[in-house]
Design an enzyme around this catalytic site. Structure first.
Site, PDB file in Angstrom:
ATOM      1  N   MET A  38       0.853  -1.183   0.000  1.00 33.20           N
ATOM      2  CA  MET A  38       0.000   0.000   0.000  1.00 33.20           C
ATOM      3  C   MET A  38       0.895   1.242   0.000  1.00 33.20           C
ATOM      4  SD  MET A  38      -2.168  -1.551   3.190  1.00 33.20           S
ATOM      5  CE  MET A  38      -3.374  -0.213   3.332  1.00 33.20           C
TER       6      MET A  38
ATOM      7  N   GLY B 145       1.590   4.280   4.252  1.00 34.28           N
ATOM      8  CA  GLY B 145       2.365   3.312   3.484  1.00 34.28           C
ATOM      9  C   GLY B 145       2.637   2.040   4.264  1.00 34.28           C
ATOM     10  N   SER B 146       2.320   0.896   3.705  1.00 36.41           N
ATOM     11  CA  SER B 146       2.411  -0.327   4.491  1.00 36.41           C
ATOM     12  C   SER B 146       2.202  -1.547   3.607  1.00 36.41           C
ATOM     13  CB  SER B 146       1.385  -0.291   5.614  1.00 36.41           C
ATOM     14  OG  SER B 146       0.140   0.156   5.118  1.00 36.41           O
ATOM     15  N   ARG B 147       1.891  -2.698   4.247  1.00 36.34           N
ATOM     16  CA  ARG B 147       1.800  -3.966   3.551  1.00 36.34           C
ATOM     17  C   ARG B 147       0.773  -4.846   4.248  1.00 36.34           C
ATOM     18  NH1 ARG B 147       6.364  -7.030   1.026  1.00 36.34           N
ATOM     19  NH2 ARG B 147       5.903  -9.259   1.077  1.00 36.34           N
TER      20      ARG B 147
END
EC number: 4.1.1.65
Length: 206
Positions: A87, A174-176
Site C-alpha cells: 500500500m 504506506g504499508s503492507r
C-alpha cells in the site's frame, strides 16, 4: 467519500491551520494547503460495495501485489499460499477482512520499519496478525508497518465474528498486508496487479 475515523482529528487540525494562515496572509499561504490536500486524500474513505461471492477470498487492502507463492504459515510453519499487497501513500489505507469467520488469534508483534515493499518486512517489521477460522479453512492476515507507517490499528479480538469485507483496521502512511491461505487455495492475482480491499477476489478454493 468520507474521512476515515483514524484521520479525522489530523485532517481537522491541518485544515484549521491552513484556514487560519489564509486569514492572516491571504493567498500567500497557498503552500500550506498542499500538505492538507495530501493528508485528506490519504485518509479518504470511499464507499465500498463488497464482493458478495461466498467462494471469493477478498483483498484485505488497496494497493498492488508484490508477492504470490508458497510460504510457511506464521502460526505453525505449515504449508500455505502467501499473497502480499503493498500500500503506497496514495492508496486507501483501511483494511478489510478477506473472509467471514471467527477470530482464533489476534496478536501484535514488535519489530523494525523496513520498506514494506521488501519481502523481509513480512518477518522483521512491526505487525499485527489475525487468524480467521473460515469456511475455506484457517486464513491468516497480517498488517505490516512500513518505512513511514509507524501505527498499525486492528480492532478485532480473539473470539470476534467477522464478515467478509468488513473493515477491521487501518495502517498509517504506506504499508503492507500479507495473506496466508490454506494450500488448497488457488491465487487469482499476479505480481503487479492492482487490487481493492473487499472487492478484488485474490484466490478461490480448488
Amino acid at each position: 467519500m468520507t474521512i476515515a475515523p483514524e484521520g479525522r482529528w489530523i485532517v481537522s487540525g491541518v485544515v484549521a491551520l491552513a484556514v487560519a494562515c489564509f486569514w492572516i496572509w491571504g493567498w500567500a499561504s497557498w503552500p500550506l494547503w498542499l500538505p492538507s490536500i495530501v493528508i485528506i486524500q490519504f485518509f479518504r474513505e470511499p464507499a465500498r460495495h463488497i464482493n458478495a461471492d461466498n467462494d471469493a477470498i477478498l483483498s484485505p487492502a488497496d494497493g498492488h501485489v508484490v508477492f504470490v507463492g508458497k510460504e510457511k504459515s506464521p502460526i505453525d510453519g505449515s504449508p500455505a499460499v502467501k499473497i502480499s499487497v503493498f500500500m503506497s501513500v496514495f492508496n486507501v489505507h483501511s483494511n478489510r477482512s478477506p473472509v467471514a469467520g471467527i477470530i482464533l488469534q489476534s496478536e501484535r508483534f514488535a519489530g523494525s520499519f523496513f520498506n514494506a515493499a521488501l519481502d523481509k518486512a513480512s518477518h522483521n517489521n512491526e505487525r499485527h496478525l489475525i487468524e480467521i477460522n473460515s469456511p475455506h479453512g484457517r486464513v491468516v492476515c497480517v498488517q505490516v508497518a512500513g518505512l513511514l507507517a509507524r501505527r498499525v490499528l486492528c480492532y478485532l479480538k480473539t473470539g470476534d465474528t467477522v464478515k467478509a469485507g468488513q473493515r477491521y483496521g487501518f495502517i498509517r502512511f504506506g504499508s503492507r498486508a500479507d495473506l496466508y491461505l490454506p494450500p488448497h487455495c488457488v491465487p487469482l492475482v499476479a505480481l503487479g496487479d492492482s487490487v481493492k480491499a473487499g472487492i478484488t477476489c485474490m484466490a478461490t478454493v480448488a
